[in-house]
Design an enzyme around this catalytic site. Structure first.
Site, short mmCIF file in Angstrom:
data_model
loop_
_atom_site.label_atom_id
_atom_site.label_comp_id
_atom_site.label_asym_id
_atom_site.label_seq_id
_atom_site.Cartn_x
_atom_site.Cartn_y
_atom_site.Cartn_z
N GLU A 1 0.85 -1.20 0.00
CA GLU A 1 0.00 0.00 0.00
C GLU A 1 0.88 1.24 0.00
O GLU A 1 2.10 1.16 0.20
CB GLU A 1 -0.95 -0.02 1.20
CG GLU A 1 -1.99 -1.13 1.07
CD GLU A 1 -3.10 -1.08 2.11
OE1 GLU A 1 -3.25 -0.05 2.79
OE2 GLU A 1 -3.83 -2.08 2.23
N HIS B 1 -9.28 10.18 2.53
CA HIS B 1 -8.74 9.09 1.71
C HIS B 1 -8.84 9.51 0.25
O HIS B 1 -9.88 10.05 -0.17
CB HIS B 1 -9.55 7.81 1.96
CG HIS B 1 -8.90 6.57 1.45
ND1 HIS B 1 -8.74 6.32 0.10
CD2 HIS B 1 -8.33 5.53 2.09
CE1 HIS B 1 -8.11 5.17 -0.04
NE2 HIS B 1 -7.85 4.67 1.15
N ARG C 1 -0.81 9.14 1.53
CA ARG C 1 -2.16 9.61 1.22
C ARG C 1 -2.24 11.13 1.10
O ARG C 1 -2.95 11.65 0.25
CB ARG C 1 -3.14 9.14 2.30
CG ARG C 1 -3.42 7.68 2.18
CD ARG C 1 -4.41 7.19 3.19
NE ARG C 1 -4.59 5.77 2.98
CZ ARG C 1 -5.26 4.97 3.80
NH1 ARG C 1 -5.82 5.45 4.88
NH2 ARG C 1 -5.37 3.68 3.53
N HIS D 1 -12.09 10.11 6.10
CA HIS D 1 -11.86 8.67 6.29
C HIS D 1 -11.39 8.31 7.69
O HIS D 1 -11.79 7.28 8.24
CB HIS D 1 -10.80 8.24 5.28
CG HIS D 1 -10.48 6.78 5.30
ND1 HIS D 1 -11.42 5.81 5.01
CD2 HIS D 1 -9.33 6.11 5.54
CE1 HIS D 1 -10.87 4.62 5.09
NE2 HIS D 1 -9.59 4.76 5.43
N ARG E 1 -1.71 9.33 8.90
CA ARG E 1 -1.62 7.89 9.17
C ARG E 1 -1.13 7.11 7.95
O ARG E 1 -1.63 7.30 6.85
CB ARG E 1 -3.00 7.37 9.57
CG ARG E 1 -3.06 5.87 9.73
CD ARG E 1 -4.44 5.46 10.14
NE ARG E 1 -5.41 5.59 9.07
CZ ARG E 1 -5.90 4.56 8.38
NH1 ARG E 1 -5.50 3.33 8.63
NH2 ARG E 1 -6.79 4.76 7.43
C1 LIG Z 1 -14.01 1.84 4.70
C2 LIG Z 1 -12.82 1.78 5.64
C3 LIG Z 1 -11.75 0.96 5.35
C4 LIG Z 1 -10.66 0.88 6.22
N1 LIG Z 1 -9.65 0.01 5.92
C5 LIG Z 1 -8.63 -0.11 6.81
C6 LIG Z 1 -7.61 -1.07 6.59
O1 LIG Z 1 -7.64 -1.82 5.62
N2 LIG Z 1 -6.61 -1.16 7.50
C7 LIG Z 1 -6.55 -0.37 8.61
O2 LIG Z 1 -5.62 -0.50 9.40
N3 LIG Z 1 -7.51 0.55 8.84
C8 LIG Z 1 -8.55 0.67 7.98
N4 LIG Z 1 -9.54 1.60 8.24
C9 LIG Z 1 -9.53 2.30 9.53
C10 LIG Z 1 -9.91 1.29 10.62
O3 LIG Z 1 -10.93 0.45 10.13
C11 LIG Z 1 -10.40 1.96 11.90
O4 LIG Z 1 -9.51 2.97 12.29
C12 LIG Z 1 -10.51 0.94 13.02
O5 LIG Z 1 -11.32 -0.14 12.62
C13 LIG Z 1 -11.07 1.57 14.28
O6 LIG Z 1 -11.32 0.55 15.20
P1 LIG Z 1 -11.90 0.91 16.62
O7 LIG Z 1 -12.05 -0.37 17.36
O8 LIG Z 1 -11.11 1.98 17.22
O9 LIG Z 1 -13.35 1.55 16.30
P2 LIG Z 1 -14.63 0.96 15.58
O10 LIG Z 1 -14.35 -0.24 14.81
O11 LIG Z 1 -15.27 2.10 14.85
O12 LIG Z 1 -15.58 0.59 16.77
C14 LIG Z 1 -16.14 1.61 17.58
C15 LIG Z 1 -17.18 1.01 18.48
O13 LIG Z 1 -17.61 1.96 19.44
C16 LIG Z 1 -19.02 1.98 19.50
N5 LIG Z 1 -19.47 3.29 19.96
C17 LIG Z 1 -19.21 4.51 19.44
N6 LIG Z 1 -19.82 5.46 20.17
C18 LIG Z 1 -20.49 4.83 21.16
C19 LIG Z 1 -21.33 5.24 22.22
N7 LIG Z 1 -21.66 6.55 22.43
N8 LIG Z 1 -21.86 4.30 23.03
C20 LIG Z 1 -21.59 2.99 22.85
N9 LIG Z 1 -20.80 2.54 21.87
C21 LIG Z 1 -20.26 3.45 21.02
C22 LIG Z 1 -19.45 1.64 18.09
O14 LIG Z 1 -20.79 1.20 18.07
C23 LIG Z 1 -18.44 0.54 17.76
O15 LIG Z 1 -18.85 -0.67 18.33
C24 LIG Z 1 -10.63 1.69 7.37
C25 LIG Z 1 -11.69 2.54 7.65
C26 LIG Z 1 -12.78 2.59 6.80
C27 LIG Z 1 -13.91 3.52 7.12
#
Ligand SMILES: Cc1cc2nc3c(=O)[nH]c(=O)nc-3n(C[C@H](O)[C@H](O)[C@H](O)COP(=O)(O)OP(=O)(O)OC[C@H]3O[C@@H](n4cnc5c(N)ncnc54)[C@H](O)[C@@H]3O)c2cc1C
Length: 547
Positions: A126, A243, A290, A351, A386
């Site tokens: 990437e 993105h 990016r 993104h 990032r």
């Molecule tokens: C389309 C897309 C593709 C991506 N591809 C990649 C990739 O290939 N590789 C990579 O490293 N990163 C990628 N990213 C970024 C990466 O996916 C995210 O940064 C990462 O998944 C975040 O994980 P997290 O556990 O911090 O949050 P999340 O996976 O967003 O989980 C957050 C959680 O908190 C909960 N929550 C939020 N607010 C509240 C509240 N008030 N009360 C209760 N629960 C709440 C939500 O419901 C959810 O369960 C991508 C992002 C996108 C949008």
């Protein structure tokens, strides 16, 4: 506006749950922390939606880690720091790249469906990675594979108590220490005090603050806003990563991402004249970082008076493309598009939130008892930009560290939060209510039009005036999920605009049209925000008694 957030409602009982460790969020960061913590502690995990409604679930490209024979943590370190444009915390990056390979191997035990050929893990390339180092599962379905496997491990293989549709309104703090969270059940409207010795914030990012985003509807920045209200330091909010390749077709609520891995596999970017313009901007061409690609796209789009450029994969083998990128293929087919035969219109789209709640390398925030991991956190690993596929890794590595640190924290606690008694004030409502949906639309329009990918001082000042006016006009007859999310988004939008106005330079993902150069002399530093003590939410907690 009904105040305060941490409040009970007239005539309604307050339920109560007690845990050792309370995890907020069900993406990669929350699930990883909860599963590991449950080996030792009584753990509850809350999410405001379901486990397949997270940003993690949508991840396409994969997870970066130095696993290949021609790779090393040192190379990964260099690539991460180079992408971070002078603002990476090098200690945090060392932790990320050194501990990353072991964490990914452990994840592979839970999620065995990572792509392999002849028993060897396949590594993708990437942008701004000097070697192929991105592991993926189900082609471009990494996020759903990983999410499903982690949720299953939490459900059947651990003692974590899981609660879906449980919306966290705010953090409970007592004498400056976090002792849990107040939640609203979205099915029955009940309020619950979730009391815990330690709270792990893993609520993800805030892409919904812009109308056009790749993020799912849950990404409303609740965690950053509630940590800020509780007195935690937050920083780097101006660094919102756009993105380069969001699908540019009208009428999408959540913009489909056309993964960077496609450019890693050889796809080109072309302008309206059909030229591969990236060659004239950077020697890495389409595989530049990016921020570099976005700047070049914006310049080309301006020259052409267009709102998109094109991604061209038509020179790659059609059957292989569809097999390697099944998610992208299916998503494009919904718009009558085919990667193998057509140029795909793409434009920068909101993104990823680089900034967030400040943590140290153990995930500790500035509020005792509150840890943060994943996109909600600002560990310092991303600097001002990032590196692709480093964020899933960040969630894995730092959630593991949070749990390793719990021993130290919980072991030191002299008192037991289970005996705390809360006597919350009652929320007061306004007689007539604003419409949260239309107010949110006003907010996202301001953010997209005036605080978007390319920023100017006049626009940012105008945005702040608009957002302040919007905030002061809000009146709510009652408070539910839509209203809380709007208030959180408004908090973030306002702080993003303030930080973007302050930073009079262009660095990483923060682009100022009126300050196009990097200014190391004044701005090689973070913008950190913290509420003064008297404005913190703790002040609104009523009587707190220890029985
Ligand atoms: C389309 C897309 C593709 C991506 N591809 C990649 C990739 O290939 N590789 C990579 O490293 N990163 C990628 N990213 C970024 C990466 O996916 C995210 O940064 C990462 O998944 C975040 O994980 P997290 O556990 O911090 O949050 P999340 O996976 O967003 O989980 C957050 C959680 O908190 C909960 N929550 C939020 N607010 C509240 C509240 N008030 N009360 C209760 N629960 C709440 C939500 O419901 C959810 O369960 C991508 C992002 C996108 C949008």
């Amino acid at each position: 506006m009904p105040r305060p957030y941490i409040a009970s409602r007239s005539g309604e009982p307050l339920h109560r749950r007690t845990f050792d460790v309370l995890v907020l969020g069900g993406g990669i960061a929350g699930l990883t922390a909860a599963i590991a913590a449950a080996r030792r502690w009584r753990v509850g995990l809350l999410t405001k939606s379901t486990f397949d409604d997270t940003t993690t679930f949508l991840a396409q490209g994969g997870i970066a880690a130095a696993l290949g024979p021609s790779d090393s943590p040192e190379l990964h370190f260099q690539d991460t720091v180079n992408a971070g444009a002078g603002l990476c915390d090098e200690e945090a990056v060392r932790v990320l790249v050194n501990e990353g390979p072991d964490r990914v191997r452990e994840l592979m035990d839970i999620c065995p469906r990572f792509d392999k050929v002849d028993g060897q893990i396949v590594l993708g390339r990437e942008g701004a990675h000097s070697v192929a180092r991105v592991v993926h599962a189900g082609g471009d379905a990494t996020g759903s594979e990983v999410s499903s496997a982690l949720a299953e491990a939490a459900r059947v293989g651990s003692s974590v108590q899981l609660y879906e549709n449980e919306f966290v309104i705010g953090l409970l703090t007592v004498e400056g220490r976090c002792v849990g969270a107040l939640t609203l059940n979205l099915d029955d409207g009940g309020l619950t005090l979730n009391v815990a010795m330690v709270t792990v914030l893993a609520t993800g990012g805030a892409g919904q603050v812009y109308g056009r985003t790749t993020n799912p509807p849950v990404a409303t920045g609740d965690g950053i806003a509630m940590a800020y209200r509780a007195g935690a330091a937050i920083r780097d909010l101006e660094f919102v990563q756009f993105h380069p390749t969001g699908l540019a077709v009208p009428g999408q609520e959540t913009v489909q991402l056309v993964t960077e891995a496609l450019r890693g596999e050889g796809a080109y970017l072309r302008n309206a004249a059909g030229e591969r313009f990236m060659i004239s901007y950077d020697s890495r061409a389409e595989l530049a970082s990016r921020d570099v690609v976005v700047r070049a796209m914006v310049a080309e789009m301006r020259l052409e008076g267009s709102d998109h450029v094109y991604l061209d994969a038509t020179h790659l083998d059609a059957a292989w493309l569809h097999q390697r990128f099944p998610r992208v293929t299916a998503g494009l087919a919904e718009h009558g598009l085919d990667l193998a035969t057509q140029l795909i219109p793409v434009a920068p789209v909101c993104h990823y939130f680089v900034g967030g709640v400040v943590t140290d390398v153990w995930g500790r925030t500035t509020v005792p008892g509150l840890y943060a991991s994943g996109e909600v956190a600002s560990t310092g690993v991303h600097g001002a930009n990032r590196l692709a596929s480093n964020s899933l890794l960040e969630g894995l590595v730092f959630s593991d560290r949070v749990v390793r640190d719990l021993d130290r924290y919980i072991g030191r606690l002299g008192e037991d939060v289970r005996r705390l008694r809360f006597d919350l004030p009652e929320a007061t409502a306004d007689a007539d209510g604003s419409d949260a949906v239309s107010a949110r639309h006003r907010l996202t329009s301001v953010m997209s039009d005036k605080v978007g990918v390319l920023r100017r001082g006049d626009d940012l000042r105008a945005a702040l005036a608009d957002l302040n006016a919007l905030t002061s006009e809000l009146r709510f007859a009652s408070l539910g999920e839509a209203e809380y999310e709007l208030l959180n988004l408004l908090t973030l939008g306002t702080q993003i605009a303030k930080c973007a106005l302050l930073r009079e330079e262009s660095r990483g993902v923060h682009l100022r049209d009126d300050f196009p150069a990097v200014d190391d002399q004044h701005w090689r530093r973070h913008v950190t925000l913290r509420l003064p003590t008297h404005e913190r939410e703790e002040g609104v907690i009523g009587k707190v008694e220890r029985s």
